[in-house]
Design an enzyme around this catalytic site. Structure first.
Site, PDB file in Angstrom:
ATOM      1  N   THR A  11      -4.344  -1.223  -2.731  1.00 24.94           N
ATOM      2  CA  THR A  11      -3.187  -1.160  -3.640  1.00 24.94           C
ATOM      3  C   THR A  11      -1.984  -1.939  -3.116  1.00 24.94           C
ATOM      4  N   GLY A  12      -2.088  -2.505  -1.917  1.00 25.54           N
ATOM      5  CA  GLY A  12      -0.979  -3.290  -1.356  1.00 25.54           C
ATOM      6  C   GLY A  12      -1.007  -4.717  -1.872  1.00 25.54           C
ATOM      7  N   GLN A  13      -0.035  -5.502  -1.413  1.00 23.94           N
ATOM      8  CA  GLN A  13       0.064  -6.904  -1.854  1.00 23.94           C
ATOM      9  C   GLN A  13      -1.237  -7.669  -1.596  1.00 23.94           C
ATOM     10  N   ALA A  83      -2.357  -0.135   6.064  1.00 26.26           N
ATOM     11  CA  ALA A  83      -1.439   0.050   7.198  1.00 26.26           C
ATOM     12  C   ALA A  83      -0.097   0.575   6.713  1.00 26.26           C
ATOM     13  N   GLN A  84       0.629   1.207   7.627  1.00 26.47           N
ATOM     14  CA  GLN A  84       2.080   1.391   7.442  1.00 26.47           C
ATOM     15  C   GLN A  84       2.634   0.034   7.866  1.00 26.47           C
ATOM     16  N   SER A  85       2.983  -0.806   6.915  1.00 26.04           N
ATOM     17  CA  SER A  85       3.195  -2.228   7.225  1.00 26.04           C
ATOM     18  C   SER A  85       4.659  -2.626   7.333  1.00 26.04           C
ATOM     19  N   THR A 126      -1.380  -9.468  13.053  1.00 23.77           N
ATOM     20  CA  THR A 126      -0.076  -9.948  12.601  1.00 23.77           C
ATOM     21  C   THR A 126       0.677 -10.751  13.658  1.00 23.77           C
ATOM     22  N   GLU A 128       3.609 -10.289  14.273  1.00 24.26           N
ATOM     23  CA  GLU A 128       4.508  -9.346  14.957  1.00 24.26           C
ATOM     24  C   GLU A 128       4.013  -9.048  16.374  1.00 24.26           C
ATOM     25  N   TYR A 150       5.370  -0.856  15.232  1.00 27.96           N
ATOM     26  CA  TYR A 150       4.376  -1.505  14.368  1.00 27.96           C
ATOM     27  C   TYR A 150       3.600  -2.559  15.161  1.00 27.96           C
ATOM     28  N   LYS A 154      -0.380  -2.525  16.081  1.00 31.86           N
ATOM     29  CA  LYS A 154      -1.254  -3.611  15.618  1.00 31.86           C
ATOM     30  C   LYS A 154      -1.935  -4.321  16.789  1.00 31.86           C
ATOM     31  N   ARG A 185       5.003  -8.630  -3.584  1.00 31.87           N
ATOM     32  CA  ARG A 185       5.534  -8.133  -2.314  1.00 31.87           C
ATOM     33  C   ARG A 185       6.315  -6.840  -2.548  1.00 31.87           C
TER      34      ARG A 185
HETATM   35  P1  NAP Z   1       1.378  -3.471   1.919  1.00 36.13           P
HETATM   36  O1  NAP Z   1       1.712  -4.141   0.623  1.00 36.13           O
HETATM   37  O2  NAP Z   1       2.405  -2.596   2.575  1.00 36.13           O
HETATM   38  O3  NAP Z   1       0.047  -2.605   1.678  1.00 36.13           O
HETATM   39  C1  NAP Z   1      -0.392  -1.651   2.594  1.00 36.13           C
HETATM   40  C2  NAP Z   1      -1.582  -0.911   2.028  1.00 36.13           C
HETATM   41  O4  NAP Z   1      -2.018   0.062   2.994  1.00 36.13           O
HETATM   42  C3  NAP Z   1      -1.286  -0.123   0.739  1.00 36.13           C
HETATM   43  O5  NAP Z   1      -2.394  -0.206  -0.125  1.00 36.13           O
HETATM   44  C4  NAP Z   1      -1.150   1.299   1.247  1.00 36.13           C
HETATM   45  O6  NAP Z   1      -1.481   2.276   0.273  1.00 36.13           O
HETATM   46  C5  NAP Z   1      -2.206   1.303   2.347  1.00 36.13           C
HETATM   47  N1  NAP Z   1      -2.044   2.413   3.281  1.00 36.13           N
HETATM   48  C6  NAP Z   1      -0.892   2.824   3.884  1.00 36.13           C
HETATM   49  N2  NAP Z   1      -1.126   3.894   4.664  1.00 36.13           N
HETATM   50  C7  NAP Z   1      -2.463   4.168   4.540  1.00 36.13           C
HETATM   51  C8  NAP Z   1      -3.299   5.167   5.079  1.00 36.13           C
HETATM   52  N3  NAP Z   1      -2.828   6.108   5.904  1.00 36.13           N
HETATM   53  N4  NAP Z   1      -4.615   5.141   4.761  1.00 36.13           N
HETATM   54  C9  NAP Z   1      -5.100   4.206   3.916  1.00 36.13           C
HETATM   55  N5  NAP Z   1      -4.342   3.231   3.348  1.00 36.13           N
HETATM   56  C10 NAP Z   1      -3.038   3.222   3.665  1.00 36.13           C
HETATM   57  O7  NAP Z   1       0.932  -4.542   3.014  1.00 36.13           O
HETATM   58  P2  NAP Z   1       0.412  -6.046   2.820  1.00 36.13           P
HETATM   59  O8  NAP Z   1       1.601  -6.955   2.886  1.00 36.13           O
HETATM   60  O9  NAP Z   1      -0.524  -6.115   1.681  1.00 36.13           O
HETATM   61  O10 NAP Z   1      -0.371  -6.272   4.194  1.00 36.13           O
HETATM   62  C11 NAP Z   1      -1.772  -6.002   4.292  1.00 36.13           C
HETATM   63  C12 NAP Z   1      -2.147  -5.853   5.740  1.00 36.13           C
HETATM   64  O11 NAP Z   1      -1.839  -7.046   6.460  1.00 36.13           O
HETATM   65  C13 NAP Z   1      -1.410  -4.747   6.498  1.00 36.13           C
HETATM   66  O12 NAP Z   1      -2.299  -4.212   7.435  1.00 36.13           O
HETATM   67  C14 NAP Z   1      -0.268  -5.455   7.179  1.00 36.13           C
HETATM   68  O13 NAP Z   1       0.142  -4.729   8.315  1.00 36.13           O
HETATM   69  C15 NAP Z   1      -0.947  -6.767   7.524  1.00 36.13           C
HETATM   70  N6  NAP Z   1      -0.083  -7.943   7.605  1.00 36.13           N
HETATM   71  C16 NAP Z   1       0.762  -8.270   6.601  1.00 36.13           C
HETATM   72  C17 NAP Z   1       1.519  -9.422   6.669  1.00 36.13           C
HETATM   73  C18 NAP Z   1       2.439  -9.841   5.556  1.00 36.13           C
HETATM   74  O14 NAP Z   1       3.308 -10.695   5.797  1.00 36.13           O
HETATM   75  N7  NAP Z   1       2.265  -9.330   4.334  1.00 36.13           N
HETATM   76  C19 NAP Z   1       1.400 -10.269   7.794  1.00 36.13           C
HETATM   77  C20 NAP Z   1       0.494  -9.914   8.791  1.00 36.13           C
HETATM   78  C21 NAP Z   1      -0.256  -8.765   8.693  1.00 36.13           C
HETATM   79  P3  NAP Z   1      -0.383   2.899  -0.758  1.00 36.13           P
HETATM   80  O15 NAP Z   1      -0.213   1.858  -1.818  1.00 36.13           O
HETATM   81  O16 NAP Z   1      -1.039   4.124  -1.232  1.00 36.13           O
HETATM   82  O17 NAP Z   1       0.854   3.134   0.069  1.00 36.13           O
HETATM   83  O1  F7E Z   2      11.830  -8.924   7.690  1.00 41.46           O
HETATM   84  C1  F7E Z   2      15.314  -9.655   8.608  1.00 41.46           C
HETATM   85  C2  F7E Z   2      14.508  -8.718   9.495  1.00 41.46           C
HETATM   86  O2  F7E Z   2      10.913  -6.852   6.648  1.00 41.46           O
HETATM   87  C3  F7E Z   2      11.920 -10.299   7.965  1.00 41.46           C
HETATM   88  C4  F7E Z   2       5.547  -7.425   7.385  1.00 41.46           C
HETATM   89  O3  F7E Z   2       4.715  -7.860   6.345  1.00 41.46           O
HETATM   90  O4  F7E Z   2       5.710  -9.636   8.312  1.00 41.46           O
HETATM   91  C5  F7E Z   2       6.474  -8.550   7.798  1.00 41.46           C
HETATM   92  O5  F7E Z   2       7.375  -8.073   8.790  1.00 41.46           O
HETATM   93  C6  F7E Z   2      13.197 -10.584   8.748  1.00 41.46           C
HETATM   94  C7  F7E Z   2      13.410  -9.654   9.948  1.00 41.46           C
HETATM   95  O6  F7E Z   2       9.349  -8.705   7.439  1.00 41.46           O
HETATM   96  C8  F7E Z   2      16.975  -7.577   6.154  1.00 41.46           C
HETATM   97  O7  F7E Z   2      15.327  -8.185  10.536  1.00 41.46           O
HETATM   98  C9  F7E Z   2      17.527  -9.151   7.540  1.00 41.46           C
HETATM   99  O8  F7E Z   2      13.860 -10.405  11.044  1.00 41.46           O
HETATM  100  O9  F7E Z   2      10.666  -9.057   5.424  1.00 41.46           O
HETATM  101  P1  F7E Z   2      10.697  -8.323   6.714  1.00 41.46           P
HETATM  102  P2  F7E Z   2       8.872  -8.596   8.968  1.00 41.46           P
HETATM  103  O10 F7E Z   2       9.621  -7.581   9.710  1.00 41.46           O
HETATM  104  O11 F7E Z   2       8.856  -9.978   9.508  1.00 41.46           O
HETATM  105  C10 F7E Z   2       4.914  -9.324   9.443  1.00 41.46           C
HETATM  106  C11 F7E Z   2       4.144 -10.569   9.843  1.00 41.46           C
HETATM  107  C12 F7E Z   2       4.068  -8.129   9.255  1.00 41.46           C
HETATM  108  O12 F7E Z   2       2.982  -8.010   9.810  1.00 41.46           O
HETATM  109  C13 F7E Z   2       4.694  -6.966   8.573  1.00 41.46           C
HETATM  110  O13 F7E Z   2       3.704  -6.072   8.068  1.00 41.46           O
HETATM  111  O14 F7E Z   2      14.315 -10.366   7.889  1.00 41.46           O
HETATM  112  N1  F7E Z   2      16.196  -8.961   7.669  1.00 41.46           N
HETATM  113  N2  F7E Z   2      18.028  -8.305   6.625  1.00 41.46           N
HETATM  114  C14 F7E Z   2      15.813  -7.996   6.821  1.00 41.46           C
HETATM  115  N3  F7E Z   2      14.609  -7.461   6.564  1.00 41.46           N
HETATM  116  C15 F7E Z   2      14.536  -6.491   5.630  1.00 41.46           C
HETATM  117  N4  F7E Z   2      13.323  -5.959   5.337  1.00 41.46           N
HETATM  118  N5  F7E Z   2      15.637  -6.045   4.961  1.00 41.46           N
HETATM  119  C16 F7E Z   2      16.892  -6.550   5.183  1.00 41.46           C
HETATM  120  O15 F7E Z   2      17.881  -6.129   4.576  1.00 41.46           O
END
Ligand code: NAP
Ligand code: F7E
Length: 323
Positions: A11-13, A83-85, A126, A128, A150, A154, A185
């Site tokens: 259900t996530g992005q 994940a708690q992402s 990630t 991160e 986080y 990871k 997103r």
């Molecule tokens: P997202 O939109 O936050 O989606 C997270 C998904 O995980 C949702 O479907 C959520 O379900 C589910 N989830 C949360 N807690 C869970 C639990 N306890 N058990 C089972 N499912 C659970 O994240 P995303 O951006 O699609 O990212 C997908 C994955 O890639 C994540 O693991 C994230 O950490 C990783 N990642 C993301 C990025 C990025 O930039 N987007 C970059 C690197 C890695 P609900 O909808 O029910 O909350």
């Molecule tokens: O922050 C700065 C913040 O929350 C990006 C996740 O998908 O990518 C994501 O993590 C930057 C940071 O993403 C605000 O401090 C400033 O430097 O969009 P973000 P993230 O933390 O990079 C990685 C690869 C993952 O794996 C994660 O799951 O933006 N920033 N002001 C802010 N960020 C937020 N959210 N909100 C602000 O108001």
């Protein structure tokens, strides 16, 4: 016989885009979905695939539920995206983040090891994990230095994936993906927070945008491009780890400027810096080298940041105009 896939985080992005990609390729797609009190399927509806998925209830913290999902789905491919992402929340929920993002990976790998050892496994690692960067351009050989609960959780998930591959010969790959965004997103992430706010300001529904550290730099790509890299990793004879990135880094400030300019607005007229959005420890800059993904997988990003932000602004305009 069509292939079977199991996705956690459906259900996530990324789950939504990956499900669409796999359905288009003819897979039977199973999604493990945790019980929630609210509707979480809006992304699947936006992509028109809500009715095409086999839903299996389960939470990654529950090893039995993960095992049951593997036994029921008998997947050829298991994509562990759940994940708690949200990095910001990981300081408020460090233990949940560790259990779901860390131990949850072991639950997936153990389920495969015991009940379906031929299943290919993808772990959503990630950038991160690089955190306080140890090289200007990060690739598969760059040492890790996570900066948030986080990132730490990871990193465990990444190494346990490598370990199960080396210990038990599982086809387990880890994709080290840099930030990727889309109209789907979550609103808490900075790109979508900005595009949503810019549109609301344009339509007179909001007066200002409050952000934290706008000097942070990220390597932002399009989620639709990145799920193709996930799939490609599981099509290789040999499992491995890959960085997926664009090779371009941009400040949050410049990303804001681009979003507001698409609406003929100047972000400086509306931006308020708010200490509430600063993090206890920051990842100041990320910049990835996806050379290995290009060489081995034939993968390259297709979408520029400018067109990505345009896509997000257009989607928010459509949504918010209807409210
Ligand atoms: P997202 O939109 O936050 O989606 C997270 C998904 O995980 C949702 O479907 C959520 O379900 C589910 N989830 C949360 N807690 C869970 C639990 N306890 N058990 C089972 N499912 C659970 O994240 P995303 O951006 O699609 O990212 C997908 C994955 O890639 C994540 O693991 C994230 O950490 C990783 N990642 C993301 C990025 C990025 O930039 N987007 C970059 C690197 C890695 P609900 O909808 O029910 O909350
Ligand atoms: O922050 C700065 C913040 O929350 C990006 C996740 O998908 O990518 C994501 O993590 C930057 C940071 O993403 C605000 O401090 C400033 O430097 O969009 P973000 P993230 O933390 O990079 C990685 C690869 C993952 O794996 C994660 O799951 O933006 N920033 N002001 C802010 N960020 C937020 N959210 N909100 C602000 O108001």
């Amino acid at each position: 016989m069509s292939k079977s896939a199991l996705i956690t985080g459906l259900t996530g992005q990324d789950g939504a885009y990956l499900a669409k990609l796999l359905l288009d390729k003819g897979y039977r797609v199973h999604g493990m979905v945790a019980r929630r009190s609210t509707d979480t399927r809006w992304r699947l509806r936006e992509l028109g695939i809500e009715g095409d998925i086999v839903y299996l209830e389960g939470d990654l913290a529950d090893a039995c539920a993960v095992q049951r999902a593997v036994i029921k789905a008998k997947p050829d491919e298991f994509y562990n995206l759940g994940a708690q992402s949200f990095v910001g929340s990981s300081w408020d929920q460090p233990v949940t983040t560790a259990v779901v993002d860390g131990l949850g990976v072991t639950h997936g790998l153990e389920a495969i090891r015991q009940f379906s050892p031929e299943t290919r496994f993808y772990q959503a690692s990630t950038s991160e994990m690089f955190g306080l960067i140890q090289a200007e351009l990060q690739d598969e050989n760059t040492p890790f230095y996570p900066r948030s609960p986080y990132g730490v959780a990871k990193l465990y998930g990444h190494w346990i994936t490598v370990n199960y591959r080396e210990s038990f010969g599982l086809h387990a790959s880890s994709g080290i993906l840099f930030n990727h965004e889309s109209p789907l997103r979550g609103i808490e992430f900075v790109t979508r927070k900005v595009t949503d706010a810019a549109v609301r300001i344009k339509l007179g529904k909001q007066k200002e945008l409050r952000l934290g550290n706008i000097d942070a730099k990220r390597d932002w790509g399009f989620a639709g491009d990145y799920v193709e890299a996930m799939w490609l990793m599981l099509q290789q004879d040999k499992a491995d780890d890959y960085v997926v990135a664009t090779g371009i880094t941009t400040t949050v400030r410049d990303m804001c400027r681009i979003a507001f300019e698409h609406l003929d607005l100047n972000y400086e007229d509306y931006l308020v810096i708010d200490p509430a959005f600063f993090r206890p420890a920051e990842v100041e800059v990320l910049l990835g080298n996806a050379g290995k993904a290009e060489r081995v997988l034939g993968w390259k990003p297709k979408t520029s940041l400018d067109s990505l932000i345009q896509m997000m602004v257009d989607a928010d305009l459509r949504r918010i105009s209807k409210e």
